[in-house]
Design a protein around this motif. Structure first.
Motif, mmCIF file in Angstrom:
data_model
loop_
_atom_site.group_PDB
_atom_site.id
_atom_site.type_symbol
_atom_site.label_atom_id
_atom_site.label_comp_id
_atom_site.label_asym_id
_atom_site.label_seq_id
_atom_site.Cartn_x
_atom_site.Cartn_y
_atom_site.Cartn_z
ATOM 1 N N SER A 95 0.840 -1.203 0.000
ATOM 2 C CA SER A 95 0.000 0.000 0.000
ATOM 3 C C SER A 95 0.870 1.246 0.000
ATOM 4 O O SER A 95 0.688 2.155 0.805
ATOM 5 C CB SER A 95 -0.957 0.006 1.202
ATOM 6 O OG SER A 95 -0.250 -0.041 2.432
ATOM 7 N N GLY A 96 1.831 1.282 -0.918
ATOM 8 C CA GLY A 96 2.596 2.503 -1.110
ATOM 9 C C GLY A 96 1.651 3.661 -1.392
ATOM 10 O O GLY A 96 0.576 3.468 -1.974
ATOM 11 N N SER A 97 2.023 4.851 -0.999
ATOM 12 C CA SER A 97 1.127 6.003 -1.122
ATOM 13 C C SER A 97 0.604 6.207 -2.538
ATOM 14 O O SER A 97 -0.521 6.670 -2.737
ATOM 15 C CB SER A 97 1.850 7.281 -0.669
ATOM 16 O OG SER A 97 2.348 7.144 0.639
ATOM 17 N N ARG A 98 1.421 5.842 -3.535
ATOM 18 C CA ARG A 98 1.015 6.016 -4.932
ATOM 19 C C ARG A 98 0.317 4.782 -5.496
ATOM 20 O O ARG A 98 -0.146 4.799 -6.641
ATOM 21 C CB ARG A 98 2.235 6.367 -5.784
ATOM 22 C CG ARG A 98 2.834 7.729 -5.436
ATOM 23 C CD ARG A 98 4.119 7.997 -6.193
ATOM 24 N NE ARG A 98 4.695 9.282 -5.847
ATOM 25 C CZ ARG A 98 4.461 10.417 -6.498
ATOM 26 N NH1 ARG A 98 3.641 10.413 -7.532
ATOM 27 N NH2 ARG A 98 5.033 11.546 -6.119
ATOM 28 N N ASN A 99 0.252 3.713 -4.702
ATOM 29 C CA ASN A 99 -0.441 2.494 -5.122
ATOM 30 C C ASN A 99 -1.889 2.593 -4.667
ATOM 31 O O ASN A 99 -2.284 2.022 -3.645
ATOM 32 C CB ASN A 99 0.244 1.266 -4.532
ATOM 33 C CG ASN A 99 -0.423 -0.043 -4.949
ATOM 34 O OD1 ASN A 99 -1.341 -0.048 -5.768
ATOM 35 N ND2 ASN A 99 0.031 -1.139 -4.376
ATOM 36 N N LEU A 100 -2.689 3.320 -5.416
ATOM 37 C CA LEU A 100 -4.063 3.611 -5.003
ATOM 38 C C LEU A 100 -4.880 2.334 -4.825
ATOM 39 O O LEU A 100 -5.643 2.195 -3.866
ATOM 40 C CB LEU A 100 -4.736 4.542 -6.014
ATOM 41 C CG LEU A 100 -4.443 6.042 -5.864
ATOM 42 C CD1 LEU A 100 -2.959 6.346 -5.934
ATOM 43 C CD2 LEU A 100 -5.205 6.842 -6.913
ATOM 44 N N LYS A 101 -4.704 1.382 -5.729
ATOM 45 C CA LYS A 101 -5.428 0.118 -5.631
ATOM 46 C C LYS A 101 -5.014 -0.641 -4.368
ATOM 47 O O LYS A 101 -5.851 -1.216 -3.671
ATOM 48 C CB LYS A 101 -5.151 -0.729 -6.871
ATOM 49 C CG LYS A 101 -5.935 -2.017 -6.927
ATOM 50 C CD LYS A 101 -5.653 -2.763 -8.232
ATOM 51 C CE LYS A 101 -6.436 -4.074 -8.304
ATOM 52 N NZ LYS A 101 -6.148 -4.808 -9.570
ATOM 53 N N PHE A 131 6.715 2.211 0.923
ATOM 54 C CA PHE A 131 7.208 1.159 0.030
ATOM 55 C C PHE A 131 6.235 0.944 -1.127
ATOM 56 O O PHE A 131 5.158 0.362 -0.954
ATOM 57 C CB PHE A 131 7.417 -0.139 0.805
ATOM 58 C CG PHE A 131 8.366 0.006 1.967
ATOM 59 C CD1 PHE A 131 9.730 -0.051 1.781
ATOM 60 C CD2 PHE A 131 7.877 0.217 3.255
ATOM 61 C CE1 PHE A 131 10.601 0.095 2.854
ATOM 62 C CE2 PHE A 131 8.745 0.359 4.329
ATOM 63 C CZ PHE A 131 10.106 0.302 4.120
ATOM 64 N N GLU A 132 6.615 1.392 -2.319
ATOM 65 C CA GLU A 132 5.785 1.236 -3.500
ATOM 66 C C GLU A 132 5.947 -0.183 -4.069
ATOM 67 O O GLU A 132 6.822 -0.944 -3.638
ATOM 68 C CB GLU A 132 6.156 2.295 -4.539
ATOM 69 C CG GLU A 132 5.947 3.734 -4.071
ATOM 70 C CD GLU A 132 4.489 4.099 -3.797
ATOM 71 O OE1 GLU A 132 3.585 3.391 -4.290
ATOM 72 O OE2 GLU A 132 4.245 5.088 -3.080
ATOM 73 N N PRO A 133 5.120 -0.589 -5.046
ATOM 74 C CA PRO A 133 5.185 -1.954 -5.584
ATOM 75 C C PRO A 133 6.539 -2.350 -6.163
ATOM 76 O O PRO A 133 6.849 -3.545 -6.234
ATOM 77 C CB PRO A 133 4.111 -1.942 -6.680
ATOM 78 C CG PRO A 133 3.111 -0.940 -6.202
ATOM 79 C CD PRO A 133 3.947 0.138 -5.562
ATOM 80 N N ASP A 134 7.370 -1.383 -6.568
ATOM 81 C CA ASP A 134 8.677 -1.731 -7.134
ATOM 82 C C ASP A 134 9.753 -1.918 -6.062
ATOM 83 O O ASP A 134 10.907 -2.236 -6.379
ATOM 84 C CB ASP A 134 9.131 -0.668 -8.143
ATOM 85 C CG ASP A 134 9.280 0.722 -7.523
ATOM 86 O OD1 ASP A 134 8.918 0.901 -6.335
ATOM 87 O OD2 ASP A 134 9.746 1.632 -8.230
ATOM 88 N N SER A 135 9.395 -1.762 -4.789
ATOM 89 C CA SER A 135 10.358 -1.982 -3.703
ATOM 90 C C SER A 135 10.627 -3.473 -3.560
ATOM 91 O O SER A 135 9.708 -4.297 -3.647
ATOM 92 C CB SER A 135 9.813 -1.429 -2.388
ATOM 93 O OG SER A 135 10.604 -1.862 -1.294
ATOM 94 N N PRO A 136 11.880 -3.854 -3.279
ATOM 95 C CA PRO A 136 12.185 -5.273 -3.046
ATOM 96 C C PRO A 136 11.696 -5.768 -1.681
ATOM 97 O O PRO A 136 11.708 -6.972 -1.420
ATOM 98 C CB PRO A 136 13.710 -5.317 -3.129
ATOM 99 C CG PRO A 136 14.150 -3.944 -2.713
ATOM 100 C CD PRO A 136 13.099 -3.014 -3.258
#
Length: 436
Positions: A52-58, A115-120
């Motif tokens: 649920s990164g801040s930019r991961n709205l879904k 942590f956005e979806p591209d974070s490891p």
């Protein structure tokens, strides 16, 4: 020879728990938190494993969908406030209506992480008394504490009288813009509440739990300077002046020398100067171009200002504007602008009184008294937006380390301590009359 009861009493005094001990409903709440540890950890794991990164709205909305049923089972109604117009998912508001005239408690936390979806770094891992994962402390651990606390209140029969509004923002780590819209509903909620309790992480110093009654502001500023340009052979002359880089150096030096005071800091994070200079749209990159034989015609610089009160913030901005307005050789334009940012949360008497009530809870639980944390050691957060309207406490979530970086780790036992503190504190506050 001393009796066993006398020895127990002496030990109780030595441990700092002689004032009282949990009994009745309070004992039931403490026992419930402990009995439901496995259940609480499973809920925390489910949240952490959903990005649920801040930019991961879904992703933020998916965490919302995990949270809502847990609170619905306790009698909370839910409301979703969409925030796509600010570039973010939205905010979740969970409301429990209790006794008429009882204090209304505003609980603040957040659904998003850094942590956005591209974070490891994406997975929850439990090892003994430590758990790692994205947002395991900040702030999914805080949500887990809230849920454990209100479950304990329900089990003890104290939730029915409690007026609680849980406000979980979806963009605390990277607030949507404009903040007037992104935080407007939170401010409106505070204006109808009596107390704000923020469930971000517990602060510790030298192994001691600290009480947080204040946090400083965080406000970005941009300095833009334009000067006469020309061939470098004319620099320092009355006709050409010194150029933008010399002017910027003088202004920034003046800021450093004239602004310092208690609890105020000013950082210069980015700077660029040359014949041309600019700040990128993301405000995180600057660019410049020029030559050694051209007098620099423009400088741009960005940084942040942190203060402890609205008055200190206003005074600092006025002082900065005054310094920038001074005359410097060759300068044709100099201006400084300020972003909306996070306001300060001053250490008010009301906040201090709340910490005293929390220390009453600590006495009952046999825990050490919590001393106020130095505001220099606490960053800005969502409670700052409501601080001018309502008394509040920060740091009711669990203790964690390595926040905002791969390896973020929560101290699992602190989840249970914080849930007990919160349950008892909310129960006691709910027995008080509302001032609104």
């Amino acid at each position: 020879m001393r009796s066993i009861s006398t020895v127990v009493l002496i030990l109780a005094f030595a441990c700092g728990s002689a004032q009282a001990a949990p009994s009745g409903a309070e004992a039931k709440m403490a026992a419930t938190v402990d009995a439901e540890q496995t259940r609480t950890l499973k809920f925390l794991e489910a949240m952490v494993n959903q990005n649920s990164g801040s930019r991961n709205l879904k992703g933020v909305r998916k965490v919302r969908d995990l949270v809502v049923p847990e609170f619905a089972a306790l009698g909370f109604t839910s409301r979703w406030i969409p925030m796509e117009q600010t570039g973010r998912a939205g905010h979740l508001v969970l409301t429990h209506k209790g006794g008429k005239g009882a204090k209304k408690l505003l609980l603040i936390g957040h659904l998003d992480t850094v942590f956005e979806p591209d974070s490891p770094f994406q997975t929850y891992v439990l090892k003994g008394d430590k758990a790692t994962g994205p947002g395991v402390g900040d702030d999914k651990g805080g949500i887990a504490v809230i849920l454990a606390a209100v479950r304990a209140m329900q089990a003890a029969g104290t939730l029915k009288n409690a007026n609680i509004e849980v406000f979980l923002t979806g963009d605390e780590e990277e607030a949507g813009s404009p903040t007037e819209i992104a935080r407007g509903d939170l401010v409106a909620a505070a204006k109808t509440a009596d107390v704000a309790l923020d469930f971000e992480g517990l602060s510790r110093e030298d192994g001691k739990d600290m009480g947080s009654i204040a946090r400083r502001s965080s406000q970005s500023w941009t300095l833009t300077i334009e000067t006469k340009s020309g061939h470098s052979s004319g620099v320092w002359s009355e006709r050409s002046g010194d150029g933008a880089i010399y002017a910027a150096a003088k202004i920034i030096t003046a800021l450093r020398e004239e602004l310092p005071e208690s609890y105020l800091t000013l950082n210069v994070g980015l700077i660029a100067g040359g014949a041309l200079a600019d700040v990128a749209e993301d405000n995180a990159h600057v660019s410049a171009q020029g030559k050694t034989n051209i007098i620099a015609g423009k400088v741009v610089a960005r940084g942040d200002l942190r203060t402890l009160s609205l008055e200190q913030n206003r005074n600092a901005m006025r002082k900065m504007e005054g310094i920038v307005a001074r005359k410097f050789p060759g300068v044709t334009s100099a201006k400084i602008t300020f972003s909306e940012g996070y306001p300060p949360m001053a250490p008010t008497e009301g906040n201090k009184a709340l910490l005293a009530k929390l220390n009453g809870v600590n006495a009952t639980l046999g825990l050490a008294q919590m001393h106020p944390l130095d505001p220099m050691k606490r960053g800005a957060g969502d409670i700052s937006f409501v601080a001018e309207y309502i008394d509040g406490l920060v740091g009711l979530g669990p203790h964690s380390t390595g926040d905002h970086a791969p390896g973020e780790t929560v101290d699992v036992p602190s989840l249970w301590t914080q849930a007990k503190r919160a349950a008892l504190l909310m129960t006691r506050l709910s027995a008080e009359k509302s001032a609104k």
